[in-house]
Scaffold this active site. Structure first.
Site, PDB file in Angstrom:
ATOM      1  N   HIS A 156      52.597  27.827  40.347  1.00 42.24           N
ATOM      2  CA  HIS A 156      53.119  28.329  39.079  1.00 42.24           C
ATOM      3  C   HIS A 156      54.172  27.386  38.495  1.00 42.24           C
ATOM      4  O   HIS A 156      54.398  27.399  37.288  1.00 42.24           O
ATOM      5  CB  HIS A 156      53.697  29.736  39.271  1.00 42.24           C
ATOM      6  N   HIS A 195      43.714  31.705  48.129  1.00 44.40           N
ATOM      7  CA  HIS A 195      43.612  33.166  48.212  1.00 44.40           C
ATOM      8  C   HIS A 195      43.026  33.621  49.545  1.00 44.40           C
ATOM      9  O   HIS A 195      42.731  34.794  49.726  1.00 44.40           O
ATOM     10  CB  HIS A 195      42.778  33.709  47.044  1.00 44.40           C
TER      11      HIS A 195
END
Length: 330
Positions: A69, A196
């Protein structure tokens, strides 16, 4: 001298200058950047990450996500670490970050120890890059050499975070476009999505999928519905593992960071809509199948993609600053 020879020499000179320019740009970050100025840096970062992940394994995924991010918003410059103040708006309250990104205290601890060893030398952006690598490795994932030499931004952009960070509701074309806009390929995107394999997601990010999507294993949908209501007014922050196969295995023994994420996708058990888009009769199906059966290739591609992502628009030289406190500009 003949005109033809002059032209060839001129062209050679232009190419040489261009190659030197490219080489100089790529050389701005290097693995041994702090070899003299802060020789114990990587040991300090690793020790804090080791202790943090032992206490709370989820933090490995949290720090990795924090780095992603950061890099996707104006480059890997530590801007995501900045707190809001009465006169400054950071990125922590962007849509994809609000009540979601975490691990800031770990970075604070590392920064405090690094400052004690090497005052005003190491950027918060570099600390975050190293911590993301170490958290991945501690959870069983690959390792890679981390190019260093970033400096920290004095600014942040909540609006860019809102527009550039991928959404859990995005389709494949949108995902590919978002990564391509950053100079990353569709293969990079699919490899990086393998992060993930670790971590958790909040109910509101996947409730639409488990109640509305058709490309989902029904038993998996039913399982997730047991703790995630369709109306997320209440229960929207309930957590579920992104990887149902190895969500809570211990740090010793079987790896937690692995290629099971891709096996989940083939079985229509991707938790997020954006996850399952990687295997939904689209351009990434063959790559997902490859990663699902060949963890070595996945690890190689993931490590390479992390280096490329870490090279996004770094501040170097005299640009930016070396923050003393990762939450505030100097």
């Amino acid at each position: 001298m003949a005109p033809r020879i002059i032209s060839i020499l001129s062209l050679t000179l232009i190419i040489t200058i261009s190659l030197l320019s490219i080489s100089s740009t790529n050389a701005q970050l290097r693995n041994n950047f702090y070899g003299v100025s802060c020789p114990n840096l990587q040991t300090i970062v690793f020790n804090v990450m080791r202790d943090s992940v032992r206490q709370q394994p989820r933090l490995g995924a949290s720090i990795l996500r924090l780095f992603f991010h950061d890099c996707f918003v104006n480059g890997c410059d530590g801007s995501v670490l900045l707190d809001d103040t009465p006169t400054f708006t950071g990125e922590k309250n962007a849509l994809a970050n609000r009540n979601s990104v975490r691990g800031f205290e770990v970075i604070d601890t590392i920064k405090t120890r690094v400052e004690a060893a090497c005052n005003a030398t190491v950027s918060c952006g570099d600390i975050l890059a190293l911590a993301a690598r170490d958290g991945t490795t501690l959870l069983g994932g690959p390792s890679w050499g981390v190019p260093l030499g970033r400096r920290d931004a004095r600014t942040a952009s909540q609006s860019t975070a809102n527009s550039d960070l991928p959404s859990p509701f995005a389709n494949l074309d949108t995902l590919i476009t978002l990564f391509t806009n950053k100079g990353l390929s569709a293969r990079d995107m699919t490899a990086l999505s393998g992060s993930h394999s670790i971590g958790l997601a909040q109910c509101f990010t996947f409730s639409q999928r488990i109640y509305n999507d058709t490309n989902i294993d029904q038993s998996f949908a039913t399982l997730r519905q047991s703790t995630c209501p369709q109306d997320t007014t209440t229960g929207g922050s309930n957590l579920a593992p992104l990887d149902i196969r190895t969500p809570n295995r211990p740090l010793t023994g079987t790896n937690r960071f692995d290629n099971n994420y891709y096996q989940n996708l083939i079985n229509r058990r991707g938790l997020l809509h954006s996850d399952q888009e990687l295997f939904n009769n689209g351009s990434q199906d063959a790559l997902v199948q490859l990663y699902s059966t060949n963890q070595r290739v996945f690890f190689q591609d993931f490590a390479s993609a992390m280096v490329r992502m870490g090279n996004l628009s770094p501040l170097t030289g005299t640009n930016g600053e070396i923050r003393r406190n990762c939450r505030l500009v100097n």
